[in-house]
Design an enzyme around this catalytic site. Structure first.
Site, PDB file in Angstrom:
ATOM      1  CE  LYS A  35      -2.916  -2.537   3.169  1.00 29.80           C
ATOM      2  NZ  LYS A  35      -3.318  -2.608   4.593  1.00 29.80           N
ATOM      3  N   GLY A  36       2.143   1.076   0.298  1.00 27.16           N
ATOM      4  CA  GLY A  36       3.014   2.221   0.566  1.00 27.16           C
ATOM      5  C   GLY A  36       3.107   3.248  -0.548  1.00 27.16           C
ATOM      6  CG  ASP A  94      14.964  -1.152   4.423  1.00 27.18           C
ATOM      7  OD1 ASP A  94      15.713  -0.261   4.809  1.00 27.18           O
ATOM      8  OD2 ASP A  94      14.652  -2.118   5.139  1.00 27.18           O
ATOM      9  CE  LYS A 142      14.768   3.388   5.531  1.00 26.80           C
ATOM     10  NZ  LYS A 142      14.275   2.424   6.542  1.00 26.80           N
ATOM     11  CG  PHE A 155      11.002   2.736  10.551  1.00 32.39           C
ATOM     12  CD1 PHE A 155      11.212   1.647   9.715  1.00 32.39           C
ATOM     13  CD2 PHE A 155       9.698   3.095  10.845  1.00 32.39           C
ATOM     14  CE1 PHE A 155      10.148   0.924   9.186  1.00 32.39           C
ATOM     15  CE2 PHE A 155       8.624   2.378  10.318  1.00 32.39           C
ATOM     16  CZ  PHE A 155       8.855   1.292   9.500  1.00 32.39           C
ATOM     17  CG  ASP A 184       2.954   0.575   7.175  1.00 28.42           C
ATOM     18  OD1 ASP A 184       3.808   0.467   6.263  1.00 28.42           O
ATOM     19  OD2 ASP A 184       2.599  -0.372   7.888  1.00 28.42           O
TER      20      ASP A 184
HETATM   21  P1  IMP Z   1      12.739  -4.020   1.121  1.00 26.26           P
HETATM   22  O1  IMP Z   1      12.350  -5.316   0.483  1.00 26.26           O
HETATM   23  O2  IMP Z   1      13.459  -4.259   2.418  1.00 26.26           O
HETATM   24  O3  IMP Z   1      13.483  -3.091   0.207  1.00 26.26           O
HETATM   25  O4  IMP Z   1      11.380  -3.404   1.602  1.00 26.26           O
HETATM   26  C1  IMP Z   1      10.793  -2.281   1.077  1.00 26.26           C
HETATM   27  C2  IMP Z   1       9.484  -2.067   1.789  1.00 26.26           C
HETATM   28  O5  IMP Z   1       9.705  -2.031   3.201  1.00 26.26           O
HETATM   29  C3  IMP Z   1       8.894  -0.708   1.453  1.00 26.26           C
HETATM   30  O6  IMP Z   1       8.006  -0.787   0.379  1.00 26.26           O
HETATM   31  C4  IMP Z   1       8.188  -0.342   2.740  1.00 26.26           C
HETATM   32  O7  IMP Z   1       6.886  -0.871   2.741  1.00 26.26           O
HETATM   33  C5  IMP Z   1       8.969  -1.029   3.828  1.00 26.26           C
HETATM   34  N1  IMP Z   1       9.910  -0.093   4.466  1.00 26.26           N
HETATM   35  C6  IMP Z   1      11.256  -0.056   4.371  1.00 26.26           C
HETATM   36  N2  IMP Z   1      11.781   0.948   5.079  1.00 26.26           N
HETATM   37  C7  IMP Z   1      10.726   1.594   5.630  1.00 26.26           C
HETATM   38  C8  IMP Z   1      10.613   2.766   6.469  1.00 26.26           C
HETATM   39  O8  IMP Z   1      11.582   3.448   6.844  1.00 26.26           O
HETATM   40  N3  IMP Z   1       9.342   3.113   6.815  1.00 26.26           N
HETATM   41  C9  IMP Z   1       8.228   2.426   6.423  1.00 26.26           C
HETATM   42  N4  IMP Z   1       8.297   1.345   5.631  1.00 26.26           N
HETATM   43  C10 IMP Z   1       9.525   0.926   5.244  1.00 26.26           C
HETATM   44 MG    MG Z   2       5.386  -1.319   2.098  1.00 23.97          MG
END
Ligand code: IMP
Ligand code: MG
Length: 182
Positions: A42-43, A102, A130, A151, A158
């Site tokens: 949903k982000g 992330d 990040k 974060f 969220d």
């Molecule tokens: P990844 O697979 O670890 O790159 O995850 C990415 C997803 O993690 C993003 O679409 C967000 O939903 C969540 N996420 C990563 N960092 C944050 C943060 O700082 N705040 C909120 N959601 C995050």
């Molecule tokens: Mg997300």
């Protein structure tokens, strides 16, 4: 809600300005292509809604929903598809619209998955990045802003499904997630 925010990282006005710059580049790069903006639920909802306003070339939009995060602040590393695209990806130029990258695990999985569906191209546009947290390398074509290992919440992002409705991006106070995870 605002009381849980340590610092505002990007105001609504700053987000709009960054988004408009990226949209200009996309308008040039995707001229004459079969652009599909593919938001990850949903982000990405707020960023998708902002970005599509400034896309001036023909495009379609779609959404996918995958799970890789629980209610904590760390990636689980596992990715499941909860909702797939409704538009056929074959022959399309797919631009994945993400809120934040992330570990890179989610996007690495989705890009591989889409490439196996015979689309013409798969690229990524993200509001926040990040890079220091990467576990899996992903090629990010458009990134609005690099941030440190913080974060953040708001503008779609969220913590435990809350704070998505904040109109800005803010750093969440550590006391909020330390308190609930104990
Ligand atoms: P990844 O697979 O670890 O790159 O995850 C990415 C997803 O993690 C993003 O679409 C967000 O939903 C969540 N996420 C990563 N960092 C944050 C943060 O700082 N705040 C909120 N959601 C995050
Ligand atoms: Mg997300």
């Amino acid at each position: 809600m605002d009381k849980d925010i340590k610092e505002i990282l990007l105001s609504a006005e700053e987000i709009t300005a960054l988004t408009m710059d990226i949209a200009d580049k996309i308008n040039k790069d995707y001229e004459g292509k079969n652009l599909v903006l593919l938001g990850l639920l949903k982000g990405s909802v707020c960023f998708m809604a902002e970005l599509m306003k400034y896309i001036k070339i023909p495009c379609q939009i779609d959404f996918m929903s995958v799970s890789s995060y629980g209610n904590g602040t760390e990636s689980s590393g596992r990715v499941n598809i909860l909702k797939d695209m409704s538009i056929s990806p074959m022959g399309k130029d797919i631009l994945i619209v993400e809120d934040i990258i992330d570990s890179g695990n989610t996007l690495s999985f989705i890009t591989q998955y889409l490439k196996s569906k015979r689309c013409d191209s798969v690229e990524i546009v993200t509001l926040l990045n990040k890079p220091d947290r990467r576990q899996t390398e992903v090629e990010v074509k458009y990134s609005c802003k690099k941030i440190d290992d913080l974060f953040v919440v708001g503008f779609g992002l969220d913590y435990a499904e809350y704070y998505r409705n904040l109109p800005y991006i803010g750093v969440l106070k550590e006391s909020v997630y330390k308190k609930t995870s104990e």
